[in-house]
Design a protein around this motif. Sequence first.
Motif, PDB file in Angstrom:
ATOM      1  N   PHE A 478      12.649  17.773 -11.796  1.00  0.00           N
ATOM      2  CA  PHE A 478      12.639  18.567 -13.031  1.00  0.00           C
ATOM      3  C   PHE A 478      11.223  18.652 -13.577  1.00  0.00           C
ATOM      4  O   PHE A 478      10.464  17.691 -13.566  1.00  0.00           O
ATOM      5  N   ALA A 479      10.882  19.904 -14.088  1.00  0.00           N
ATOM      6  CA  ALA A 479       9.597  20.115 -14.774  1.00  0.00           C
ATOM      7  C   ALA A 479       9.844  21.038 -15.950  1.00  0.00           C
ATOM      8  O   ALA A 479      10.769  21.863 -15.931  1.00  0.00           O
ATOM      9  N   MET A 480       8.982  20.871 -16.990  1.00  0.00           N
ATOM     10  CA  MET A 480       9.212  21.676 -18.199  1.00  0.00           C
ATOM     11  C   MET A 480       7.930  22.448 -18.557  1.00  0.00           C
ATOM     12  O   MET A 480       6.828  21.899 -18.491  1.00  0.00           O
ATOM     13  N   TYR A 481       8.153  23.718 -18.889  1.00  0.00           N
ATOM     14  CA  TYR A 481       7.046  24.546 -19.376  1.00  0.00           C
ATOM     15  C   TYR A 481       7.025  24.460 -20.894  1.00  0.00           C
ATOM     16  O   TYR A 481       8.087  24.582 -21.522  1.00  0.00           O
ATOM     17  N   PRO A 482       5.866  24.281 -21.517  1.00  0.00           N
ATOM     18  CA  PRO A 482       4.505  24.177 -20.934  1.00  0.00           C
ATOM     19  C   PRO A 482       4.042  22.726 -20.761  1.00  0.00           C
ATOM     20  O   PRO A 482       2.872  22.502 -20.469  1.00  0.00           O
ATOM     21  N   GLU A 486       1.654  25.441 -16.881  1.00  0.00           N
ATOM     22  CA  GLU A 486       1.862  26.777 -17.456  1.00  0.00           C
ATOM     23  C   GLU A 486       2.025  27.847 -16.397  1.00  0.00           C
ATOM     24  O   GLU A 486       2.236  29.021 -16.728  1.00  0.00           O
ATOM     25  N   THR A 487       1.923  27.471 -15.129  1.00  0.00           N
ATOM     26  CA  THR A 487       2.134  28.420 -14.036  1.00  0.00           C
ATOM     27  C   THR A 487       3.339  27.978 -13.234  1.00  0.00           C
ATOM     28  O   THR A 487       3.716  26.795 -13.229  1.00  0.00           O
ATOM     29  N   LEU A 488       3.914  28.928 -12.526  1.00  0.00           N
ATOM     30  CA  LEU A 488       5.077  28.611 -11.707  1.00  0.00           C
ATOM     31  C   LEU A 488       4.690  27.641 -10.589  1.00  0.00           C
ATOM     32  O   LEU A 488       5.461  26.716 -10.276  1.00  0.00           O
ATOM     33  N   GLU A 489       3.515  27.834 -10.015  1.00  0.00           N
ATOM     34  CA  GLU A 489       3.069  26.952  -8.937  1.00  0.00           C
ATOM     35  C   GLU A 489       2.962  25.505  -9.417  1.00  0.00           C
ATOM     36  O   GLU A 489       3.420  24.564  -8.748  1.00  0.00           O
ATOM     37  N   ALA A 490       2.401  25.324 -10.610  1.00  0.00           N
ATOM     38  CA  ALA A 490       2.248  23.979 -11.152  1.00  0.00           C
ATOM     39  C   ALA A 490       3.595  23.349 -11.469  1.00  0.00           C
ATOM     40  O   ALA A 490       3.831  22.163 -11.197  1.00  0.00           O
ATOM     41  N   LEU A 491       4.469  24.117 -12.034  1.00  0.00           N
ATOM     42  CA  LEU A 491       5.800  23.600 -12.388  1.00  0.00           C
ATOM     43  C   LEU A 491       6.594  23.238 -11.135  1.00  0.00           C
ATOM     44  O   LEU A 491       7.273  22.209 -11.092  1.00  0.00           O
ATOM     45  N   LEU A 492       6.544  24.123 -10.119  1.00  0.00           N
ATOM     46  CA  LEU A 492       7.268  23.837  -8.881  1.00  0.00           C
ATOM     47  C   LEU A 492       6.698  22.595  -8.192  1.00  0.00           C
ATOM     48  O   LEU A 492       7.444  21.784  -7.614  1.00  0.00           O
ATOM     49  N   ASP A 496       8.872  19.451  -7.516  1.00  0.00           N
ATOM     50  CA  ASP A 496       9.027  19.061  -6.113  1.00  0.00           C
ATOM     51  C   ASP A 496       8.716  17.569  -5.935  1.00  0.00           C
ATOM     52  O   ASP A 496       9.418  16.849  -5.216  1.00  0.00           O
ATOM     53  N   ARG A 497       7.661  17.095  -6.576  1.00  0.00           N
ATOM     54  CA  ARG A 497       7.327  15.673  -6.497  1.00  0.00           C
ATOM     55  C   ARG A 497       8.462  14.799  -7.035  1.00  0.00           C
ATOM     56  O   ARG A 497       8.818  13.786  -6.441  1.00  0.00           O
ATOM     57  N   LYS A 498       9.017  15.203  -8.170  1.00  0.00           N
ATOM     58  CA  LYS A 498      10.130  14.436  -8.736  1.00  0.00           C
ATOM     59  C   LYS A 498      11.356  14.504  -7.845  1.00  0.00           C
ATOM     60  O   LYS A 498      12.151  13.548  -7.763  1.00  0.00           O
ATOM     61  N   MET A 499      11.543  15.657  -7.199  1.00  0.00           N
ATOM     62  CA  MET A 499      12.693  15.800  -6.294  1.00  0.00           C
ATOM     63  C   MET A 499      12.555  14.827  -5.110  1.00  0.00           C
ATOM     64  O   MET A 499      13.512  14.140  -4.724  1.00  0.00           O
ATOM     65  N   TYR A 500      11.340  14.741  -4.506  1.00  0.00           N
ATOM     66  CA  TYR A 500      11.138  13.830  -3.379  1.00  0.00           C
ATOM     67  C   TYR A 500      11.255  12.374  -3.823  1.00  0.00           C
ATOM     68  O   TYR A 500      11.745  11.505  -3.073  1.00  0.00           O
TER      69      TYR A 500
END
Length: 519
Positions: A478-482, A486-492, A496-500
């Motif tokens: 899970f990631a939260m904006y902002p 603030e970009t989709l790449e950063a949020l993903l 992704d790190r939290k998912m792994y």
Amino acid sequence: MSMNQSTHGTSHKASQKRLFGLYGLLATFGAVLSAMCLWFAVWHNLNQAKEEFATLAFHVSESLQQSLVVKETVLDGFAAFLAQAGMQDPRHVRRYSQAMMKRYDDLYMFQAAHRVSQSEVTSFEKMMTKRRNQSISVRQFDFERGLVSAEQSPSLFYYPLVFVEPRQNNGFEMLGLDIASIPFVAAAMDASSDSGMVSMSEGFELSDGDYAFVMIKPSLLQVGDDAKRYALLVVKAQTLLQGIELNHSGMALEVRYENLAPIMQTSTAPLSPLEVFLFPNAQLEKSFILGEGRIFLTLKQQLGFQHIQLLTLIIIILICLGIGLAINQLLRRHYQDEQSKIKDNQKLYERANYDRLTGLANRHYFEDYFTRSVAGCRRRADKIGILYVDLNDFKQINDNFGHATGDRVLQLSGAILLDCVRADDVACRYGGDEFVILLERVITPEDAQKVIFRIHEEMAQVQYVEGHVVRLSASIGFAMYPDDGETLEALLHGADRKMYAAKRQAKVLSMEEHNKLKR
């Protein structure tokens, strides 16, 4: 995804609504055009009927005026002849009147009346008796008593008839009848005496049932002489318009002299109240001078269905129906083509924006939606949550049970994700067995944790897929904006790190459970 589908469906409905509006407009235009064509045909028919009425009215007016002028001329000649020849030799007067009646076969009767004072009644009766070789007496007409002698009805002057041609009128001897005792004849006689010109009586019914009137003029040698003798011409009303017929229903004709009762009045069968309500009324009112007064002519015609050419209307209706059917076919074909285009566009839209296997949004759509969502988030000053979902052991399911089972697992997973998010949220198949979810209007991380917990619960309930025992689970980051970017790449990347991290933790827990079982 559901929000986008709703938006696209709304757009599709709006397009259909515009299309139906266009069809309705064309249908209305066709109906109005057909109504205008019918109205023009009816208007043209009624105008033709009015023109025919105007022609008939002209002929009636000219014929009536000519007929009365001829009779006025005949009466003028008869009065002049009486003034010159007198009644010393009635045979000359009779030959003249017979010649006129032979020339004008519409003349009914010539009469002459002579003024006789009360003291001259006896000598007058003797003279008439001697001339006629039959008893002639002065008589007056009384509505209550009938014919009465001069002795029974004393008067200063009498105006008995001294000449009648034809001589007999249904066996009634008219000689000696005082015309001044007949009210409508006396009124005409007084008017004629005052002006010295022709006057007319109101209409009256003859013994044979026909309608007639009297034209009267004093017989004077010169204007200003005392009127002692009167020339009378009895005319049948039906002879005024010989050769002219009222050949349509709803027609009425009236001829009157001054303000007296009509001298001629006739009408045809009336039309229905509906025709009277729907159609206009054509009318002619004309007057012209005759003698010392005026003749008033009124001719009316109620237009109706009889003046409408039904064949023309039927042809117009059939043409309009044919045009309407042709337009209907064109509209149906156009509608089918438009529907086909809409379906093709829908398929293209779905292929471009949705995953064909799961029905979820694809990466392209998700990225575009994220951009729009961020813009709205900035205006509202709220937050967006991004969930990164990766199915656990998906490769083993594919290897053990085949790709068909693997595809079914992906479809079930997509359905579970859709059930666990709100209508405004978007679930996307990001690639392979990886999914991404965009949560709108997230206030705290706990809001996202609730969704994650619900996804785990729903997946844990899956026990069998395509007849195989499958334990469905996923690792979710899970990631939260902002807050996290603030970009989709950063949020993903953050999600992704939290998912792994969650996946590694799940494996550690799984190994601990396995070791406990071995001991």
